[in-house]
Scaffold this active site. Structure first.
Site, short mmCIF file in Angstrom:
data_model
loop_
_atom_site.label_atom_id
_atom_site.label_comp_id
_atom_site.label_asym_id
_atom_site.label_seq_id
_atom_site.Cartn_x
_atom_site.Cartn_y
_atom_site.Cartn_z
N ASP A 11 -2.48 0.66 1.24
CA ASP A 11 -2.85 2.06 1.46
C ASP A 11 -3.46 2.15 2.85
O ASP A 11 -4.51 1.57 3.11
CB ASP A 11 -3.84 2.53 0.39
N ASP A 105 2.11 6.65 3.55
CA ASP A 105 1.06 5.70 3.89
C ASP A 105 0.70 4.71 2.78
O ASP A 105 -0.30 4.00 2.90
CB ASP A 105 -0.21 6.46 4.31
N GLU A 106 1.50 4.63 1.72
CA GLU A 106 1.18 3.63 0.70
C GLU A 106 2.45 3.15 0.00
O GLU A 106 3.44 3.87 -0.09
CB GLU A 106 0.16 4.14 -0.33
#
Length: 469
Positions: A11, A105-106
């Protein structure tokens, strides 16, 4: 459950805000809030400095401004975020063929799939190497969680924030989960959490002690069974490399309710155009056209029409969306509009139904601009929107270039002037200058890379890492 912590969850730390801090040296170490800047905008991401004031994602922007009036408020730059996301996902795919992106983003990574890790020691080495590679390539930081299941790996990465690595050793899961709030478990939102609290259950340990039958009685069969398994740290879900796209959609929220029926129709046509561009960009087509309308009283209506075959024809999608709009009463005002396409396929076929309004969707000339701010793109159609014709709109955070001073970004604009700070990711904090909004020497520009090619990310990584650590 596995015998080793070989499922990794990455993350990125305050991703949008961290990108802005890395891109703009004057904002490093300061509160940065990214999102829609209109009265009805919401926070997309807040830097850790802004979170200290109580600002968080999904908060109304008006509330964020009250909590942190001196923060920097910027519109998102999704093109840049996607570019950096592709760099990060590329690093993950070097570790394993099984990478499951959840957002820009993860992502989850199965480290066993390609033999990248097989026990705690090797998994920890891979996690540490990944964090170093992300810093080298992008200049940003990410938090890594390692565990024997997806649920626990995600919990571990949350504990690792910011800029850390946490490994949950197999055999310790239940002891770790027991004191945590029930809200820690996926699927326990505010309503379920309140329901459990009224029953005297506030921690994961208390949930496990209550037993499966009690959870089924309180929450229903499916939810009760699933949450009881999670409370016992059981999660057999595997990492899935390809997540099937179920729909493609776009929507805009407007600063002021739209009452003019003609303008509503034009906005729907513009959204249909944007949706088709996104659909074609993904190499897809779809059979079901969906219209979403949120009215002045926050009531949300959806209407859909299923075609006889998949299409990516903008005229077809525009006309279907226009027909759907005819069945919706918008006289009280509209605050949000959206157009989507579902029933996706990876091929197209000719239009299979009569064109109700003829080719070209009734002759509306729509611009190609694809705004991503609050009500962005509303100036695409001349004479419908209140924006001044011919006036350039300088949005806070966007990149610009001046013929004399070089690259910079917009700090603000108003009363016919625009303020620009001239700096680059690798420079010192730059000077601020003010220009007329129609200055011919000032033009929009593409974002610069966060890490200069050949520099290895040392400079940018150190600067941003110092902010987030």
């Amino acid at each position: 459950m596995r015998a080793a912590p070989t499922i990794l969850h990455l993350d990125m730390d305050a991703f949008f805000a961290s990108v802005e801090q890395a891109s703009k040296p004057s904002l490093r170490g300061k509160a940065v809030i990214v999102g829609g800047l209109g009265p009805r905008g919401v926070v997309a991401t807040a830097s850790y400095e802004a979170r200290a004031f109580g600002v968080h994602s999904a908060m109304p922007m008006a509330q964020a401004r009250r909590l942190a009036p001196n923060a920097a408020y910027l519109v998102p730059r999704f093109q840049l975020y996607r570019t950096i996301s592709e760099q990060v996902m590329g690093l993950l795919r070097e570790l394993s063929p099984l990478v499951e992106p959840l957002s820009l983003d993860e992502a989850f990574v199965d480290l066993e799939a390609a033999g990248a890790a097989w026990d705690e020691t090797s998994a920890r080495l891979v996690g540490g190497g990944l964090r170093a590679d992300i810093r080298r390539v992008t200049g940003l930081t990410g938090s890594v969680g390692l565990a024997a299941s997806k649920m626990l790996a995600k919990i571990a990465s949350e504990q690792a924030k910011p800029d850390g690595l946490v490994v949950i050793e197999p055999g310790t899961e239940r002891a770790l989960l027991a004191p945590m709030s029930v809200r820690t478990l996926p699927g326990v939102g505010p309503a379920t959490g309140d329901h459990l609290r009224r029953a005297g259950i506030t921690t994961v340990g208390e949930m496990a002690e209550a037993g499966e039958d009690e959870l089924v009685r309180l929450l229903g069969k499916a939810h009760g069974h699933a949450l009881y398994a999670m409370a016992l740290a059981r999660d057999e879900r595997s990492v899935v490399a390809e997540r099937e796209t179920k729909s493609v959609s776009v929507e805009d929220t407007y600063d002021v309710d739209i009452h003019d029926r003609v303008r509503v129709g034009v906005e729907v046509q513009r959204l249909a155009e944007r949706c088709v561009r996104r659909l074609r960009g993904a190499g897809l087509s779809g059979r079901t056209i969906v219209l979403k309308v949120r009215r002045y009283d926050f009531s949300t209506l959806t209407r859909s029409e299923t075609l006889r075959g998949p299409t990516d024809d903008p005229a077809v999608v525009r006309e279907a969306a226009a027909r759907l709009l005819e069945s919706v009463d918008t006289t009280g005002g509209v605050r949000l509009l959206g157009v989507g396409v579902s029933g996706l396929a990876d091929y197209t076929q000719e239009d299979l139904f009569a064109q109700a309004a003829g080719e070209g969707g009734g002759g509306l000339g729509l611009g190609e601009g694809d705004g991503d701010g609050e009500g962005a793109g509303a100036g695409d159609v001349e004479g419908v929107v209140e924006a001044a014709v011919g006036e350039r709109r300088w949005v806070p955070g966007r990149d610009v270039r001046h013929a004399v001073y070089g690259h910079g970004w917009v700090q603000g604009s108003g009363v016919g002037r625009v303020t620009v700070r001239f700096e680059t990711p690798g420079s010192l904090p730059g000077r601020v200058r003010t220009f007329l909004v129609d200055d011919p020497e000032l033009v929009e520009a593409d974002p610069l890379p966060l890490v200069a090619e050949g520099c290895g990310g040392a400079g940018g990584a150190g600067a941003v890492g110092g902010v987030l650590a």
